[in-house]
Write a protein that holds these residues in place. Structure first.
Motif, PDB file in Angstrom:
ATOM      1  N   PRO A 413      -7.567  14.582  17.950  1.00 17.39           N
ATOM      2  CA  PRO A 413      -6.715  14.508  19.133  1.00 17.39           C
ATOM      3  C   PRO A 413      -5.248  14.830  18.830  1.00 17.39           C
ATOM      4  CG  PRO A 413      -8.215  12.653  19.102  1.00 17.39           C
ATOM      5  CD  PRO A 413      -8.359  13.345  17.773  1.00 17.39           C
ATOM      6  N   GLU A 414      -4.790  14.444  17.653  1.00 14.64           N
ATOM      7  CA  GLU A 414      -3.397  14.737  17.322  1.00 14.64           C
ATOM      8  C   GLU A 414      -3.168  16.232  17.115  1.00 14.64           C
ATOM      9  OE1 GLU A 414      -2.550  11.993  14.169  1.00 14.64           O
ATOM     10  OE2 GLU A 414      -2.756  10.270  15.525  1.00 14.64           O
ATOM     11  N   MET A 415      -4.218  16.960  16.760  1.00 15.11           N
ATOM     12  CA  MET A 415      -4.129  18.418  16.727  1.00 15.11           C
ATOM     13  C   MET A 415      -3.896  18.955  18.135  1.00 15.11           C
ATOM     14  SD  MET A 415      -6.906  21.178  15.203  1.00 15.11           S
ATOM     15  CE  MET A 415      -8.157  20.863  16.472  1.00 15.11           C
ATOM     16  N   LEU A 416      -4.590  18.384  19.113  1.00 21.50           N
ATOM     17  CA  LEU A 416      -4.363  18.767  20.513  1.00 21.50           C
ATOM     18  C   LEU A 416      -2.929  18.473  20.936  1.00 21.50           C
ATOM     19  CD1 LEU A 416      -7.564  17.560  22.429  1.00 21.50           C
ATOM     20  CD2 LEU A 416      -6.733  19.906  22.242  1.00 21.50           C
ATOM     21  N   GLN A 417      -2.436  17.318  20.549  1.00 22.05           N
ATOM     22  CA  GLN A 417      -1.077  16.940  20.918  1.00 22.05           C
ATOM     23  C   GLN A 417      -0.043  17.874  20.283  1.00 22.05           C
ATOM     24  OE1 GLN A 417      -0.793  12.716  19.895  1.00 22.05           O
ATOM     25  NE2 GLN A 417      -2.891  12.493  20.651  1.00 22.05           N
ATOM     26  N   ASP A 418      -0.300  18.271  19.024  1.00 21.62           N
ATOM     27  CA  ASP A 418       0.617  19.219  18.380  1.00 21.62           C
ATOM     28  C   ASP A 418       0.743  20.486  19.217  1.00 21.62           C
ATOM     29  OD1 ASP A 418       1.227  17.582  16.260  1.00 21.62           O
ATOM     30  OD2 ASP A 418      -0.198  18.509  14.874  1.00 21.62           O
ATOM     31  N   LYS A 419      -0.361  20.973  19.697  1.00 22.15           N
ATOM     32  CA  LYS A 419      -0.352  22.215  20.469  1.00 22.15           C
ATOM     33  C   LYS A 419       0.216  22.013  21.867  1.00 22.15           C
ATOM     34  CE  LYS A 419      -1.265  26.319  22.033  1.00 22.15           C
ATOM     35  NZ  LYS A 419      -0.457  27.481  21.591  1.00 22.15           N
ATOM     36  N   ILE A 420      -0.319  21.033  22.586  1.00 19.93           N
ATOM     37  CA  ILE A 420      -0.023  20.913  24.015  1.00 19.93           C
ATOM     38  C   ILE A 420       1.325  20.257  24.272  1.00 19.93           C
ATOM     39  CG2 ILE A 420      -0.780  19.817  26.165  1.00 19.93           C
ATOM     40  CD1 ILE A 420      -3.667  20.209  25.173  1.00 19.93           C
ATOM     41  N   LEU A 421       1.649  19.234  23.514  1.00 15.61           N
ATOM     42  CA  LEU A 421       2.874  18.471  23.780  1.00 15.61           C
ATOM     43  C   LEU A 421       4.061  18.945  22.941  1.00 15.61           C
ATOM     44  CD1 LEU A 421       1.387  14.874  24.000  1.00 15.61           C
ATOM     45  CD2 LEU A 421       1.698  16.544  25.829  1.00 15.61           C
ATOM     46  N   ARG A 422       3.778  19.385  21.723  1.00 10.05           N
ATOM     47  CA  ARG A 422       4.875  19.756  20.830  1.00 10.05           C
ATOM     48  C   ARG A 422       5.080  21.265  20.733  1.00 10.05           C
ATOM     49  NH1 ARG A 422       1.711  15.836  18.092  1.00 10.05           N
ATOM     50  NH2 ARG A 422       2.664  13.761  18.243  1.00 10.05           N
ATOM     51  N   GLY A 423       4.152  22.025  21.311  1.00 12.60           N
ATOM     52  CA  GLY A 423       4.305  23.470  21.303  1.00 12.60           C
ATOM     53  C   GLY A 423       4.086  24.121  19.954  1.00 12.60           C
ATOM     54  N   THR A 424       3.374  23.441  19.059  1.00 12.23           N
ATOM     55  CA  THR A 424       3.107  24.001  17.741  1.00 12.23           C
ATOM     56  C   THR A 424       2.211  25.228  17.861  1.00 12.23           C
ATOM     57  OG1 THR A 424       3.232  21.776  16.804  1.00 12.23           O
ATOM     58  CG2 THR A 424       2.204  23.473  15.441  1.00 12.23           C
ATOM     59  N   ASP A 425       2.469  26.228  17.050  1.00 11.93           N
ATOM     60  CA  ASP A 425       1.583  27.380  17.000  1.00 11.93           C
ATOM     61  C   ASP A 425       0.161  26.906  16.708  1.00 11.93           C
ATOM     62  OD1 ASP A 425       1.103  30.423  16.532  1.00 11.93           O
ATOM     63  OD2 ASP A 425       0.325  29.455  14.719  1.00 11.93           O
ATOM     64  N   SER A 426      -0.821  27.495  17.393  1.00 15.41           N
ATOM     65  CA  SER A 426      -2.195  27.006  17.289  1.00 15.41           C
ATOM     66  C   SER A 426      -2.725  27.069  15.865  1.00 15.41           C
ATOM     67  CB  SER A 426      -3.106  27.808  18.223  1.00 15.41           C
ATOM     68  OG  SER A 426      -2.745  27.606  19.573  1.00 15.41           O
ATOM     69  N   ALA A 427      -2.513  28.183  15.184  1.00 15.79           N
ATOM     70  CA  ALA A 427      -3.003  28.302  13.805  1.00 15.79           C
ATOM     71  C   ALA A 427      -2.350  27.270  12.897  1.00 15.79           C
ATOM     72  CB  ALA A 427      -2.747  29.712  13.284  1.00 15.79           C
ATOM     73  N   GLU A 428      -1.059  27.041  13.102  1.00 16.79           N
ATOM     74  CA  GLU A 428      -0.360  26.045  12.295  1.00 16.79           C
ATOM     75  C   GLU A 428      -0.898  24.647  12.555  1.00 16.79           C
ATOM     76  OE1 GLU A 428       4.151  24.173  11.776  1.00 16.79           O
ATOM     77  OE2 GLU A 428       3.882  26.112  12.787  1.00 16.79           O
ATOM     78  N   ALA A 429      -1.201  24.352  13.820  1.00 11.96           N
ATOM     79  CA  ALA A 429      -1.757  23.037  14.154  1.00 11.96           C
ATOM     80  C   ALA A 429      -3.096  22.829  13.466  1.00 11.96           C
ATOM     81  CB  ALA A 429      -1.902  22.901  15.667  1.00 11.96           C
ATOM     82  N   VAL A 430      -3.914  23.865  13.406  1.00 12.42           N
ATOM     83  CA  VAL A 430      -5.204  23.767  12.729  1.00 12.42           C
ATOM     84  C   VAL A 430      -4.999  23.531  11.233  1.00 12.42           C
ATOM     85  CG1 VAL A 430      -7.314  25.005  12.136  1.00 12.42           C
ATOM     86  CG2 VAL A 430      -6.368  25.201  14.442  1.00 12.42           C
ATOM     87  N   GLU A 431      -4.094  24.248  10.633  1.00 12.90           N
ATOM     88  CA  GLU A 431      -3.839  24.098   9.201  1.00 12.90           C
ATOM     89  C   GLU A 431      -3.363  22.682   8.872  1.00 12.90           C
ATOM     90  OE1 GLU A 431      -0.985  27.130   8.535  1.00 12.90           O
ATOM     91  OE2 GLU A 431      -2.433  28.777   8.634  1.00 12.90           O
ATOM     92  N   THR A 432      -2.445  22.164   9.682  1.00 13.63           N
ATOM     93  CA  THR A 432      -1.926  20.809   9.455  1.00 13.63           C
ATOM     94  C   THR A 432      -3.041  19.781   9.539  1.00 13.63           C
ATOM     95  OG1 THR A 432       0.238  21.432  10.341  1.00 13.63           O
ATOM     96  CG2 THR A 432      -0.305  19.078  10.309  1.00 13.63           C
ATOM     97  N   THR A 433      -3.917  19.935  10.528  1.00  9.60           N
ATOM     98  CA  THR A 433      -5.014  18.987  10.708  1.00  9.60           C
ATOM     99  C   THR A 433      -6.011  19.067   9.555  1.00  9.60           C
ATOM    100  OG1 THR A 433      -4.763  19.116  13.105  1.00  9.60           O
ATOM    101  CG2 THR A 433      -6.860  18.275  12.272  1.00  9.60           C
ATOM    102  N   ALA A 434      -6.325  20.269   9.121  1.00  9.93           N
ATOM    103  CA  ALA A 434      -7.247  20.417   7.997  1.00  9.93           C
ATOM    104  C   ALA A 434      -6.697  19.756   6.739  1.00  9.93           C
ATOM    105  CB  ALA A 434      -7.518  21.896   7.753  1.00  9.93           C
ATOM    106  N   ALA A 435      -5.403  19.920   6.512  1.00 15.28           N
ATOM    107  CA  ALA A 435      -4.789  19.287   5.341  1.00 15.28           C
ATOM    108  C   ALA A 435      -4.874  17.768   5.443  1.00 15.28           C
ATOM    109  CB  ALA A 435      -3.333  19.734   5.226  1.00 15.28           C
ATOM    110  N   ARG A 436      -4.665  17.242   6.625  1.00 17.21           N
ATOM    111  CA  ARG A 436      -4.742  15.791   6.800  1.00 17.21           C
ATOM    112  C   ARG A 436      -6.171  15.285   6.560  1.00 17.21           C
ATOM    113  NH1 ARG A 436      -3.661  12.158  12.257  1.00 17.21           N
ATOM    114  NH2 ARG A 436      -3.800  10.143  11.181  1.00 17.21           N
ATOM    115  N   ILE A 437      -7.162  16.040   7.034  1.00 21.62           N
ATOM    116  CA  ILE A 437      -8.538  15.628   6.833  1.00 21.62           C
ATOM    117  C   ILE A 437      -8.890  15.626   5.350  1.00 21.62           C
ATOM    118  CG2 ILE A 437     -10.942  16.286   7.254  1.00 21.62           C
ATOM    119  CD1 ILE A 437     -10.035  17.297  10.027  1.00 21.62           C
TER     120      ILE A 437
END
Length: 442
Positions: A413-437
């Motif tokens: 869900p925080e990946m969704l928030q990065d994209k929708i609420l914070r305007g993070t680039d989609s690919a970057e949001a995916v990379e950040t989430t994968a690193a956290r996992i």
């Protein structure tokens, strides 16, 4: 709506995972490896139930009395919300007064109990039946729980609005988003899919991504969410959800299970996700709306794959001196009384056992007859091998506690928030989430 297991709080499974001393999804349950103090021979069967609807509670009260009259064995039923179950189970083991049969709604808990030798295999009860897809979760061929229903999240839509506006049931993301946009009118919004850091988002909002073929882990438990194959698909999913967001009502960030349910029943959103409880709630609270609700699976971007977000419930039998009588009770419950139990929530309790769908006793129910089309759609989703039935906590090659860590972290869900609420680039949001996992699962 206290009869709904998901309404015990938006972090139902998270709370349960944190039970037993704040353990979360560790690889062992501290203090449970020691031998349990077994129940005395001939003791009553202690049954922990987490289905707290009025009809289900009445069923278990009557069933316990019937079983005692039939066998002379007392059954003591203790009913609690699902969010309290794992703590009750582990506390009972530690105290030397364990439950003998218990309702479990998270496969991670089943795995933890099995690893510590606290529950017994149930193959003698499960092997004689055919089951829907991805529901037994065997470990080395041993099945440690008896799944009594699916709680699949499906997409509900307004059939009357589709007819009025000349819309077709969509097969692609573009078609679905277009329908949501077309049905925004005044206070009515196009859809509601939660994006907050809660269980509702985990359950309701990611099956679009599963339909697209995204996986979190590969067959060796490597995190592949940001791999060359998966990252573009996951990023496209985030772009799609960002398109849906303007069609949602205010407060989507905080939306809970109850919010989605109430909006669907009231008709204030044209689309939303939930299990069969929606139909039962609408029948009770807004019968006119109940007849206007249709269901569809989640879809991918190209119209080639369908998905449903996995949900499930089942029973385990604990390893105690009362295991033999407990197994006898379970055989009786799952044969002679199974249909009666499922009828206490006839649309919501979607059978996991395939023989039940054709059982004339089960089909002889007013709600099942009335919503036969919807129920047949639900059956197809768990029998068609082309339909993806998965969830965050059931990702990976085999049942394992690692996906549960991802579930309870709310990383997705925080990946969704990065994209929708914070305007993070989609690919970057995916990379950040994968690193956290990767950090979460080691």
């Amino acid at each position: 709506m206290t009869d709904n297991k998901f309404l015990t709080g938006p972090i139902t499974r998270r709370k349960a995972l944190k039970g037993a001393g704040g353990l979360g999804l560790g690889l062992a349950l501290s203090g449970l490896a020691a031998p349990a103090v077994h129940a005395a021979g001939g003791a009553p069967i202690r049954f922990l139930n987490c289905e707290t609807g009025k009809g289900t509670l009445a069923f278990f009260s009557k069933a316990a009395a019937e079983y005692e009259e039939k066998t002379g064995r007392e059954v003591v039923v203790d009913s609690v919300p699902l969010g309290e179950a794992f703590t009750k189970i582990t506390n009972g083991i530690r105290s030397g007064n364990p439950y003998h049969v218990a309702n479990v709604g998270f496969i991670g808990h089943v795995l933890l109990l099995a690893e510590e030798g606290q529950i017994v295999p149930l193959n003698e009860l499960t092997d004689e039946y055919q089951w829907g897809n991805n529901i037994l979760f065997p470990v080395d061929g041993k099945v440690y729980w008896y799944p009594f229903d699916y709680n699949l999240a499906l997409i509900y839509y307004r059939k009357d609005l589709y007819e009025k506006h000349g819309l077709e049931v969509p097969a692609t993301w573009d078609g679905f988003a277009g329908n949501c946009e077309a049905l925004v009118e005044g206070r009515r919004k196009g859809c509601l899919f939660p994006i907050g850091s809660n269980g509702a988002s985990n359950w309701m909002s990611f099956a679009f991504m599963w339909a697209e073929g995204v996986k979190i882990f590969d067959d060796q438990w490597n995190v592949v969410l940001d791999s060359p194959e998966m990252k573009p698909k996951a990023a496209a999913y985030l772009d799609f959800m960002a398109r849906l967001y303007p069609t949602m009502p205010p407060g989507s960030l905080q939306a809970s299970y109850a919010d989605v349910l109430s909006n669907l029943v009231a008709g204030t959103v044209a689309h939303g996700a939930y299990a069969g409880r929606v139909i039962e709630s609408a029948e009770r609270d807004n019968p006119a709306m109940a007849e206007q609700l249709g269901i569809m699976p989640y879809m991918d971007s190209a119209g080639t794959r369908k998905a449903a977000s996995h949900g499930y419930d089942g029973w385990v039998v604990l390893d105690t001196d009362n295991t033999g009588p407990s197994m006898e009770f379970m055989r009786w419950l799952t044969t002679a009384k199974m249909v009666d139990f499922l009828h206490t929530a006839p649309v919501h309790f979607q059978p996991a056992r395939l023989d039940i769908y054709d059982d004339p006793r089960w089909r002889d129910n007013a709600m099942i007859r009335k919503y036969a089309t919807e129920i047949e759609t639900m059956r197809e989703l768990v029998t068609d091998d082309s339909v993806v039935v998965t969830s965050i906590d059931t990702q990976g090659p085999v049942p394992d506690v690692r996906p549960g860590k991802v579930f309870e972290s709310f990383a997705m869900p925080e990946m969704l928030q990065d994209k929708i609420l914070r305007g993070t680039d989609s690919a970057e949001a995916v990379e950040t989430t994968a690193a956290r996992i990767r950090e979460l699962v080691g």
